[in-house]
Design an enzyme around this catalytic site. Structure first.
Site: not given
Length: 218
Positions: A124, A142
């Site tokens: 991420k 996320d």
């Protein structure tokens, strides 16, 4: 596994989200790739607002990988202790900065696979940095992106990597980066974890979650 939205449906959803959130960009404050890297590492399980409060002073005191690399983790802790998981993040940041100096001449690498070699940098974080400052097409998943995309039906996965792969399948590559931001803003403003504001949602007619709510009430 439920059937994902078609590419056509996904584009229609994204067009609505684009009109709803016309300026898709990270709300983390930064001036260069290195500062964004630090900010994103700090942002795990912490609000961007809190990260910005901490980095306002942090970035004035420490400006380069060399500034952080010479610190003990305990020293850095004192500057970021208002952030969740600050002890681990201090260790990650100091080590990552040492790696930047040793392996990348003090420069943040632009490729995701190289970013992911750095301490504290997962997929991420690497996606956020690569897309936000280096122009690489990427979808960073996320908690907001995970929740919103699976509720709507753009993804159908119980894990982050599967969600990313589903989104990459139904969303055109050129829209990966803005779609990441649109989904985040939607998760913060309307499709909240608790008490989502479905009545206000501009994409509710496309949403699997909303459809299930209607069925439950009927």
């Amino acid at each position: 596994m439920k059937e994902l939205k078609s590419t056509k449906e996904a584009q229609e959803i994204l067009e609505i989200l684009r009109d709803t959130y016309p300026e898709p960009q990270t709300v983390l404050n930064y001036n260069n790739p290195f500062e964004l890297l630090i900010a994103v590492i700090l942002s795990a399980q912490t609000t961007d607002k809190q990260v910005n409060k901490v980095t306002k002073d942090l970035f004035k005191k420490f400006k380069s990988p060399a500034d952080y690399a010479k610190l003990e983790a305990e020293e850095l802790e004192e500057h970021i202790k208002s952030i969740g998981l600050y002890r681990n993040k201090s260790k990650y940041i100091v080590k990552a900065c040492q790696m930047l100096l040793d392996d990348y001449k003090g420069q943040v690498p632009s490729e995701r696979k190289e970013l992911m070699k750095l301490s504290g940098v997962g997929r991420k974080t690497a996606n956020v940095v690569a897309s936000s400052v280096f122009g690489e097409d990427a979808i960073a998943v996320d908690t907001h992106v995970f929740r919103v995309s699976n509720r709507i039906g753009l993804a159908d996965s119980d894990n982050v990597r599967g969600t990313e792969e589903d989104l990459m399948e139904v969303i055109p590559k050129k829209l990966w980066t803005p779609a990441h931001h649109w989904l985040i803003f939607h998760g913060r403003n309307i499709c909240k974890a608790r008490n989502p504001q479905c009545s206000k949602c501009p994409v509710k007619e496309y949403c699997n979650y909303y459809e299930e709510l209607k069925e439950d009430k009927s």
